[in-house]
Write a protein that holds these residues in place. Sequence first.
Motif, mmCIF file in Angstrom:
data_model
loop_
_atom_site.group_PDB
_atom_site.id
_atom_site.type_symbol
_atom_site.label_atom_id
_atom_site.label_comp_id
_atom_site.label_asym_id
_atom_site.label_seq_id
_atom_site.Cartn_x
_atom_site.Cartn_y
_atom_site.Cartn_z
ATOM 1 N N PRO A 122 0.858 -1.213 0.133
ATOM 2 C CA PRO A 122 -0.083 -0.002 -0.142
ATOM 3 C C PRO A 122 0.834 1.168 -0.044
ATOM 4 C CG PRO A 122 -0.673 -1.725 1.674
ATOM 5 C CD PRO A 122 0.602 -1.855 1.287
ATOM 6 N N ILE A 123 0.311 2.243 -0.571
ATOM 7 C CA ILE A 123 1.132 3.703 -0.871
ATOM 8 C C ILE A 123 0.360 4.654 0.091
ATOM 9 C CG2 ILE A 123 1.938 5.672 -2.060
ATOM 10 C CD1 ILE A 123 1.911 3.779 -4.488
ATOM 11 N N VAL A 124 1.290 5.224 0.830
ATOM 12 C CA VAL A 124 0.599 6.184 1.977
ATOM 13 C C VAL A 124 1.432 7.458 1.692
ATOM 14 C CG1 VAL A 124 0.190 6.969 4.361
ATOM 15 C CG2 VAL A 124 0.417 4.479 3.709
ATOM 16 N N ALA A 125 0.747 8.525 0.937
ATOM 17 C CA ALA A 125 1.272 9.577 0.436
ATOM 18 C C ALA A 125 1.163 10.805 1.437
ATOM 19 C CB ALA A 125 0.847 9.984 -0.980
ATOM 20 N N LEU A 126 2.031 11.371 2.001
ATOM 21 C CA LEU A 126 1.811 12.830 2.673
ATOM 22 C C LEU A 126 1.581 14.101 1.898
ATOM 23 C CD1 LEU A 126 3.458 10.780 4.513
ATOM 24 C CD2 LEU A 126 4.291 12.795 5.784
ATOM 25 N N VAL A 127 0.550 14.808 2.125
ATOM 26 C CA VAL A 127 0.131 16.032 1.185
ATOM 27 C C VAL A 127 -0.064 17.078 2.393
ATOM 28 C CG1 VAL A 127 -0.645 14.891 -0.588
ATOM 29 C CG2 VAL A 127 -2.360 15.396 1.222
ATOM 30 N N GLY A 128 0.107 18.304 2.011
ATOM 31 C CA GLY A 128 -0.283 19.353 2.846
ATOM 32 C C GLY A 128 0.392 20.746 2.507
ATOM 33 N N TYR A 129 -0.004 21.816 2.995
ATOM 34 C CA TYR A 129 0.728 23.132 2.761
ATOM 35 C C TYR A 129 1.950 22.913 3.049
ATOM 36 C CZ TYR A 129 -0.326 28.063 1.979
ATOM 37 O OH TYR A 129 -0.321 29.336 1.248
ATOM 38 N N THR A 130 2.928 23.783 2.205
ATOM 39 C CA THR A 130 4.133 23.893 2.492
ATOM 40 C C THR A 130 4.600 24.415 3.930
ATOM 41 O OG1 THR A 130 6.199 24.945 1.460
ATOM 42 C CG2 THR A 130 4.435 26.197 1.694
ATOM 43 N N ASN A 131 5.459 23.757 4.403
ATOM 44 C CA ASN A 131 6.133 23.979 5.945
ATOM 45 C C ASN A 131 4.994 23.541 6.928
ATOM 46 O OD1 ASN A 131 8.305 24.792 7.201
ATOM 47 N ND2 ASN A 131 7.262 26.735 7.857
ATOM 48 N N ALA A 132 4.245 22.431 6.469
ATOM 49 C CA ALA A 132 3.255 21.910 7.573
ATOM 50 C C ALA A 132 4.124 20.938 8.373
ATOM 51 C CB ALA A 132 1.908 21.511 6.911
ATOM 52 N N GLY A 133 5.145 20.486 8.017
ATOM 53 C CA GLY A 133 5.984 19.431 8.896
ATOM 54 C C GLY A 133 5.752 18.016 8.126
ATOM 55 N N LYS A 134 5.356 18.064 6.947
ATOM 56 C CA LYS A 134 5.393 16.747 6.276
ATOM 57 C C LYS A 134 6.800 15.974 6.238
ATOM 58 C CE LYS A 134 4.145 18.395 2.432
ATOM 59 N NZ LYS A 134 4.202 19.960 2.676
ATOM 60 N N SER A 135 7.875 16.472 5.992
ATOM 61 C CA SER A 135 8.997 15.675 5.945
ATOM 62 C C SER A 135 9.284 15.376 7.266
ATOM 63 C CB SER A 135 10.217 16.660 5.321
ATOM 64 O OG SER A 135 9.865 16.954 3.943
ATOM 65 N N THR A 136 9.193 16.185 8.306
ATOM 66 C CA THR A 136 9.686 15.864 9.399
ATOM 67 C C THR A 136 8.542 14.617 10.228
ATOM 68 O OG1 THR A 136 10.023 18.041 10.179
ATOM 69 C CG2 THR A 136 9.627 16.724 12.004
ATOM 70 N N LEU A 137 7.281 14.816 9.724
ATOM 71 C CA LEU A 137 6.454 13.384 9.966
ATOM 72 C C LEU A 137 7.147 12.133 9.529
ATOM 73 C CD1 LEU A 137 4.081 12.459 11.314
ATOM 74 C CD2 LEU A 137 2.714 13.066 9.392
ATOM 75 N N PHE A 138 7.714 12.279 7.876
ATOM 76 C CA PHE A 138 8.026 11.393 7.235
ATOM 77 C C PHE A 138 9.218 10.825 7.809
ATOM 78 C CE2 PHE A 138 10.831 9.887 4.034
ATOM 79 C CZ PHE A 138 9.965 9.162 3.307
ATOM 80 N N ASN A 139 10.174 11.536 8.453
ATOM 81 C CA ASN A 139 11.283 11.185 8.990
ATOM 82 C C ASN A 139 10.891 10.349 10.234
ATOM 83 O OD1 ASN A 139 13.083 12.005 7.119
ATOM 84 N ND2 ASN A 139 13.360 14.008 8.147
ATOM 85 N N ALA A 140 10.001 10.881 11.078
ATOM 86 C CA ALA A 140 9.566 10.379 12.393
ATOM 87 C C ALA A 140 8.865 8.669 12.009
ATOM 88 C CB ALA A 140 8.417 10.884 12.872
ATOM 89 N N LEU A 141 8.116 8.674 11.078
ATOM 90 C CA LEU A 141 7.468 7.466 10.582
ATOM 91 C C LEU A 141 8.600 6.545 10.081
ATOM 92 C CD1 LEU A 141 4.126 8.673 9.297
ATOM 93 C CD2 LEU A 141 4.462 7.609 11.733
ATOM 94 N N THR A 142 9.578 6.885 9.469
ATOM 95 C CA THR A 142 10.151 6.121 8.502
ATOM 96 C C THR A 142 11.787 5.621 9.117
ATOM 97 O OG1 THR A 142 11.105 7.657 6.944
ATOM 98 C CG2 THR A 142 8.987 6.458 6.493
ATOM 99 N N LYS A 143 11.993 6.627 10.361
ATOM 100 C CA LYS A 143 13.603 6.902 10.580
ATOM 101 C C LYS A 143 14.535 7.018 9.526
ATOM 102 C CE LYS A 143 11.967 5.580 14.830
ATOM 103 N NZ LYS A 143 10.667 5.433 14.430
ATOM 104 N N ALA A 144 14.131 7.915 8.632
ATOM 105 C CA ALA A 144 14.767 8.510 7.226
ATOM 106 C C ALA A 144 15.241 9.703 7.799
ATOM 107 C CB ALA A 144 13.824 8.451 6.188
ATOM 108 N N GLU A 145 15.992 10.293 6.870
ATOM 109 C CA GLU A 145 16.804 11.667 7.077
ATOM 110 C C GLU A 145 16.606 12.398 5.885
ATOM 111 O OE1 GLU A 145 20.912 10.891 8.095
ATOM 112 O OE2 GLU A 145 20.454 9.997 9.853
#
Length: 469
Positions: free
Chosen positions: A230-253
Amino acid sequence: MTQMTTPGEARLQAMAAPEGEIAAATHTLVIGPYLTRSAAPRTGGGPADVSRSSEARIDEAAGLAVAIELDVTEAIIAPVSRIRPSTYLGKGRVEELAGRIKAEEIGLVVMDCALSPVQQRNLEKAFGCKVIDRTGLILEIFGRRASTREGTLQVEHAHLAYQRSRLVRSWTHLERQRGGFGFLGGPGETQIEADRRMIQERMTKIERELDSVTRTRGLHRESRARVPYPIVALVGYTNAGKSTLFNALTKAEVMAKDMLFATLDPTARATKLPHGETVILSDTVGFISELPTALIAAFRATLEDVIEADILLHVRDVSHVDSEAQAEDVGDVLRELGIETTAERIIEVWNKADLLDDSERTRLLNLSAQGRNDRDSDVPILVSALTGEGLAALSGRIEARIAKRRSTFAVTLAPEDGAALNWLYENAEVLDRRAEEAGTIHLAIRVAPEKEPRFLNRFASARKLSRAD
């Protein structure tokens, strides 16, 4: 003896300078020519967005300029009662600003609106400096940030299409073959006219290259479909914190900064949900109000993961004063992509809980708690991607949404059937596992629809517990 530098050599040196140095040396005035509330309903064009405050809009415009390191000396609001076809602003306001620009040695004016080529040209003559509008600024940011081959091509194509209709000195890409800061210099109007044919030829070439890239992406999607997750895509207004959430959920950088458009190129990572299900989490470009139509079209391929995603996480910065208006802007862009915003697959995520004051945090927590005991609830989830608050509940909600399309089964295994047990852990979600004293193992299993035939072929005695919706 000091060697003199010719004007031509000086210009070439300036073009070769690091973009950050060029921007830092460019004194920039940001102007918000916003329609007054009484004028907006009667006006047939222009930025009639009165849902957000002028202060918040000018702050965002200044943030866009700062995002590419421009030296913003000031950001001012210039209320507009009606839009003038020749200069957008009234004659008196233009003269007032011209004096100010000259006195403060402003090198660039950013108009937070959409200017016609005529308006842009006339303002440049009146101000005696370079003028760009909101569309041009966003295009420059995208040109600076895009890093993948596809992203770079798409930005270049959108920028060329924008510049083709403008006889202004704002495009140096044909000389440097790179994005970003095209508005700081460039060939004169006669050169731009002479290069119209070159611009069209370049656009045609880019379109062919994009077709090739799109076919390659199609092959990648087909390859991924053979091992479907399954694909889970993050969308939102710029600077809403999507990349920070992405990192927190995936332990990515992935780069995550308190900056507009920190992420442009999509990033995907595999991650596991609480019961072991693997999903592909995709971080995407942030949306923004009045996003140039050319960019929506240009990045349609980039946003394919959003269009095809099983679940969309609509990430909102609930600490922002215009959070509701930003959510509407995201909804508008999603609808332009053909995505219904009331779709069952959308989960609203209220991010940046750590920035809320106590009373507002309590209020939103109470609202979010209404769906706490129902993992399939439509109630938004309050989280802080920075502190980790609410992330377990979010993972559970994602899992529940995916589970709605899956059936559950009861499976009994002999204690020595380790191969079957391993297969189940590799290909299904193990919801429950109990072992009898004799060693017999009883499991509750949830299976994806595409894997169900293989599962039933191997475990013919499995008993169905629930059906997919």
